[in-house]
Design a protein around this motif. Structure first.
Motif, PDB file in Angstrom:
ATOM      1  N   HIS A   1       0.830  -1.210   0.000  1.00 20.59           N
ATOM      2  CA  HIS A   1       0.000   0.000   0.000  1.00 20.59           C
ATOM      3  C   HIS A   1       0.869   1.268   0.000  1.00 20.59           C
ATOM      4  O   HIS A   1       1.683   1.478   0.888  1.00 20.59           O
ATOM      5  CB  HIS A   1      -0.913   0.009   1.220  1.00 20.59           C
ATOM      6  N   ARG A   2       0.661   2.104  -0.996  1.00 23.22           N
ATOM      7  CA  ARG A   2       1.398   3.356  -1.130  1.00 23.22           C
ATOM      8  C   ARG A   2       0.493   4.545  -0.812  1.00 23.22           C
ATOM      9  O   ARG A   2      -0.716   4.383  -0.608  1.00 23.22           O
ATOM     10  CB  ARG A   2       2.011   3.469  -2.523  1.00 23.22           C
ATOM     11  N   TRP A   3       1.096   5.737  -0.837  1.00 23.10           N
ATOM     12  CA  TRP A   3       0.409   6.983  -0.476  1.00 23.10           C
ATOM     13  C   TRP A   3      -0.906   7.140  -1.229  1.00 23.10           C
ATOM     14  O   TRP A   3      -1.934   7.511  -0.655  1.00 23.10           O
ATOM     15  CB  TRP A   3       1.360   8.144  -0.764  1.00 23.10           C
ATOM     16  N   GLY A   4      -0.883   6.820  -2.524  1.00 27.76           N
ATOM     17  CA  GLY A   4      -2.069   7.004  -3.346  1.00 27.76           C
ATOM     18  C   GLY A   4      -3.186   6.031  -3.047  1.00 27.76           C
ATOM     19  O   GLY A   4      -4.326   6.225  -3.499  1.00 27.76           O
ATOM     20  N   ASP A   5      -2.901   4.985  -2.290  1.00 29.32           N
ATOM     21  CA  ASP A   5      -3.915   3.982  -1.970  1.00 29.32           C
ATOM     22  C   ASP A   5      -4.776   4.366  -0.770  1.00 29.32           C
ATOM     23  O   ASP A   5      -5.770   3.680  -0.480  1.00 29.32           O
ATOM     24  CB  ASP A   5      -3.257   2.630  -1.682  1.00 29.32           C
ATOM     25  N   TYR A   6      -4.393   5.412  -0.057  1.00 32.21           N
ATOM     26  CA  TYR A   6      -5.123   5.817   1.146  1.00 32.21           C
ATOM     27  C   TYR A   6      -6.027   7.010   0.840  1.00 32.21           C
ATOM     28  O   TYR A   6      -5.618   7.951   0.157  1.00 32.21           O
ATOM     29  CB  TYR A   6      -4.142   6.168   2.271  1.00 32.21           C
ATOM     30  N   GLU A   7      -7.234   6.967   1.359  1.00 27.24           N
ATOM     31  CA  GLU A   7      -8.212   8.036   1.157  1.00 27.24           C
ATOM     32  C   GLU A   7      -8.418   8.808   2.451  1.00 27.24           C
ATOM     33  O   GLU A   7      -8.453   8.212   3.541  1.00 27.24           O
ATOM     34  CB  GLU A   7      -9.566   7.444   0.720  1.00 27.24           C
ATOM     35  N   ILE A   8      -8.553  10.124   2.343  1.00 27.12           N
ATOM     36  CA  ILE A   8      -8.867  10.933   3.518  1.00 27.12           C
ATOM     37  C   ILE A   8     -10.215  10.471   4.079  1.00 27.12           C
ATOM     38  O   ILE A   8     -11.188  10.308   3.352  1.00 27.12           O
ATOM     39  CB  ILE A   8      -8.899  12.427   3.163  1.00 27.12           C
ATOM     40  N   GLY A   9     -10.249  10.220   5.366  1.00 29.02           N
ATOM     41  CA  GLY A   9     -11.443   9.700   6.016  1.00 29.02           C
ATOM     42  C   GLY A   9     -11.418   8.192   6.200  1.00 29.02           C
ATOM     43  O   GLY A   9     -12.237   7.641   6.947  1.00 29.02           O
ATOM     44  N   GLU A  10     -10.503   7.512   5.521  1.00 30.16           N
ATOM     45  CA  GLU A  10     -10.395   6.058   5.650  1.00 30.16           C
ATOM     46  C   GLU A  10      -9.978   5.674   7.063  1.00 30.16           C
ATOM     47  O   GLU A  10      -9.121   6.314   7.673  1.00 30.16           O
ATOM     48  CB  GLU A  10      -9.365   5.538   4.649  1.00 30.16           C
ATOM     49  N   GLN A  11     -10.570   4.607   7.591  1.00 26.62           N
ATOM     50  CA  GLN A  11     -10.234   4.093   8.913  1.00 26.62           C
ATOM     51  C   GLN A  11      -9.677   2.682   8.788  1.00 26.62           C
ATOM     52  O   GLN A  11     -10.138   1.882   7.976  1.00 26.62           O
ATOM     53  CB  GLN A  11     -11.467   4.096   9.816  1.00 26.62           C
ATOM     54  N   ILE A  12      -8.670   2.391   9.603  1.00 25.83           N
ATOM     55  CA  ILE A  12      -7.943   1.128   9.520  1.00 25.83           C
ATOM     56  C   ILE A  12      -7.903   0.484  10.895  1.00 25.83           C
ATOM     57  O   ILE A  12      -7.373   1.075  11.850  1.00 25.83           O
ATOM     58  CB  ILE A  12      -6.497   1.356   9.013  1.00 25.83           C
ATOM     59  N   ASP A  13      -8.437  -0.707  11.004  1.00 32.34           N
ATOM     60  CA  ASP A  13      -8.345  -1.480  12.235  1.00 32.34           C
ATOM     61  C   ASP A  13      -7.055  -2.288  12.170  1.00 32.34           C
ATOM     62  O   ASP A  13      -6.878  -3.119  11.280  1.00 32.34           O
ATOM     63  CB  ASP A  13      -9.552  -2.413  12.353  1.00 32.34           C
ATOM     64  N   HIS A  14      -6.145  -2.052  13.110  1.00 26.94           N
ATOM     65  CA  HIS A  14      -4.843  -2.713  13.075  1.00 26.94           C
ATOM     66  C   HIS A  14      -4.870  -4.130  13.643  1.00 26.94           C
ATOM     67  O   HIS A  14      -3.822  -4.799  13.691  1.00 26.94           O
ATOM     68  CB  HIS A  14      -3.800  -1.851  13.780  1.00 26.94           C
ATOM     69  N   VAL A  15      -6.025  -4.570  14.085  1.00 27.21           N
ATOM     70  CA  VAL A  15      -6.347  -5.977  14.369  1.00 27.21           C
ATOM     71  C   VAL A  15      -5.675  -6.523  15.624  1.00 27.21           C
ATOM     72  O   VAL A  15      -6.328  -7.079  16.511  1.00 27.21           O
ATOM     73  CB  VAL A  15      -6.005  -6.887  13.159  1.00 27.21           C
ATOM     74  N   ASP A  16      -4.348  -6.407  15.697  1.00 23.55           N
ATOM     75  CA  ASP A  16      -3.593  -7.093  16.745  1.00 23.55           C
ATOM     76  C   ASP A  16      -3.706  -6.381  18.092  1.00 23.55           C
ATOM     77  O   ASP A  16      -4.021  -5.185  18.164  1.00 23.55           O
ATOM     78  CB  ASP A  16      -2.120  -7.208  16.348  1.00 23.55           C
ATOM     79  N   GLY A  17      -3.406  -7.107  19.158  1.00 19.50           N
ATOM     80  CA  GLY A  17      -3.403  -6.541  20.500  1.00 19.50           C
ATOM     81  C   GLY A  17      -2.237  -7.073  21.310  1.00 19.50           C
ATOM     82  O   GLY A  17      -1.732  -8.168  21.045  1.00 19.50           O
ATOM     83  N   VAL A  18      -1.804  -6.303  22.288  1.00 14.20           N
ATOM     84  CA  VAL A  18      -0.713  -6.701  23.184  1.00 14.20           C
ATOM     85  C   VAL A  18      -1.130  -6.368  24.614  1.00 14.20           C
ATOM     86  O   VAL A  18      -1.540  -5.235  24.904  1.00 14.20           O
ATOM     87  CB  VAL A  18       0.607  -5.978  22.849  1.00 14.20           C
ATOM     88  N   THR A  19      -1.025  -7.346  25.503  1.00 13.15           N
ATOM     89  CA  THR A  19      -1.331  -7.123  26.914  1.00 13.15           C
ATOM     90  C   THR A  19      -0.115  -6.524  27.610  1.00 13.15           C
ATOM     91  O   THR A  19       0.996  -7.047  27.511  1.00 13.15           O
ATOM     92  CB  THR A  19      -1.728  -8.439  27.601  1.00 13.15           C
ATOM     93  N   ILE A  20      -0.334  -5.405  28.289  1.00 17.72           N
ATOM     94  CA  ILE A  20       0.752  -4.680  28.960  1.00 17.72           C
ATOM     95  C   ILE A  20       1.130  -5.405  30.251  1.00 17.72           C
ATOM     96  O   ILE A  20       0.259  -5.772  31.046  1.00 17.72           O
ATOM     97  CB  ILE A  20       0.313  -3.235  29.286  1.00 17.72           C
ATOM     98  N   GLU A  21       2.415  -5.605  30.453  1.00 18.86           N
ATOM     99  CA  GLU A  21       2.923  -6.252  31.661  1.00 18.86           C
ATOM    100  C   GLU A  21       3.709  -5.243  32.492  1.00 18.86           C
ATOM    101  O   GLU A  21       4.315  -4.315  31.952  1.00 18.86           O
ATOM    102  CB  GLU A  21       3.827  -7.438  31.301  1.00 18.86           C
TER     103      GLU A  21
END
Length: 343
Positions: free
Chosen positions: A193-213
């Motif tokens: 994915h390059r700069w031109g592939d992103y639209e203003i207003g687009e939202q991205i769920d980064h999916v992963d999670g990390v539990t803080i220790e």
């Protein structure tokens, strides 16, 4: 005469004063290795000398947030040792990349003061500047922090709240000398994915999670020499919990954003930021982003993308505030920044 430092209280600050912070810090590959051990950081430009050379740089720069945490950490004994909370950021400029072997130092100017209505604390606004051994400014930013009063009878200072830009203009963004994304290797970077592939207003769920220790948080605060009492001393808060260092949450969220924004390679502007709710050990951090703006730069193949990065500890993605306009209780961080990405 007392030789120890209890830290400054709100009444100890004077508008316009400049505070030179101890102690200069030489950063090395050790900081990079520890950073990548603490966070799932995989952006290629900061990970590989060869990738960085192919992009016109002499070697891989330190991760931008290593620079931020190091410069920030220097300020804590003088600015936020007796803090109730770090409230926000603005007008941040990453000006010169930091390389292994560079020595960083910090100083801050007090640009605003406002006592709270309860008379027990106040907000201190500072503009912090980080420089390297060549006296080049590597980073400057404004932050404001709520600080306890030591003497409740101390008179309130004149209220001065600085006018701060809502966003760093794209024209002020500094692209590192020599950076060239014309021959960018998307396969090695990890995503197409390059700069031109992103639209203003687009939202991205980064999916992963990390539990803080607790262990990694304590290592991080020590690594950046952040001595704020709320991060170390469990007796310093009425709930008996050590507050997770906000920079730890920032770095975790930025690292998680690799999944969906692997090519947002360098942070060059910090527009705004709020630590919306406290984070404690055991919380699982997830992240989502929203594209707020885009701009071209004069560097070959290099575009700028403005992103809102939100860290949460649960709940559905893309939810930020309630009907009352306040952050939802699961929101930990709301960060607005500019990054560089191949066109």
């Amino acid at each position: 005469m007392a030789k120890t430092n209890p830290g400054r209280f709100f009444e100890d600050y004077r508008l316009g004063e400049t505070i030179v912070h101890a102690v200069p810090r030489t950063v090395s590959g050790g900081e990079r290795a520890l950073y990548h051990a603490l966070y799932p950081a995989r952006h290629a430009l900061a990970s590989s000398d060869e990738f960085a050379r192919a992009c016109g740089l002499g070697a891989a720069p330190m991760d931008d947030l290593i620079t931020f945490h190091t410069v920030f950490g220097k300020t804590v004994p003088d600015i936020s040792l007796n803090a109730v909370a770090n409230l926000g950021y603005a007008e941040g400029h990453f000006r010169v990349p930091v390389a292994a072997g560079d020595t960083l130092r910090s100083e801050s100017e007090v640009i605003g003061l406002k006592q709270n209505s309860n008379g027990k604390s106040g907000v201190v606004y500072v503009r912090t500047t980080g420089r390297n051994q060549r006296d080049e400014v590597v980073l400057d930013y404004v932050r404001w922090v709520m600080v306890r009063k030591g003497d409740l009878d101390a008179p309130a200072p004149e209220t001065v709240v600085p006018e701060l830009a809502a966003v760093v203009p794209a024209s002020e963004l500094v692209v590192p000398t020599g950076l060239n994304f014309s021959g960018y290797d998307f396969a090695l970077a990890g995503e197409p994915h390059r700069w031109g592939d992103y639209e203003i207003g687009e939202q991205i769920d980064h999916v992963d999670g990390v539990t803080i220790e607790e262990a990694e948080h304590m290592l991080a605060t020590r690594l950046w020499q952040n001595t704020a009492k709320v991060h170390f001393d469990a007796t310093f808060r009425p709930d008996g919990q050590r507050l997770i260092y906000g920079g730890h949450v920032i770095s975790m969220a930025r690292a998680l954003s690799f999944n969906g924004l692997a090519n947002a390679q360098m942070i060059v502007g910090l527009n705004a930021g709020a630590h919306a709710n406290p984070c404690f050990a055991g919380d699982t951090v997830k992240a989502w982003s929203e594209v707020l703006d885009k701009a071209e730069t004069s560097a070959p193949g290099v575009g700028a993308i403005r992103l809102r990065l939100v860290a949460t500890k649960g709940g559905d993605p893309f939810r930020l505030k309630g009907e009352d306009g306040k952050y939802l209780p699961e929101v930990l961080l709301d960060l607005d920044y500019w990054a560089l990405m191949p066109l």
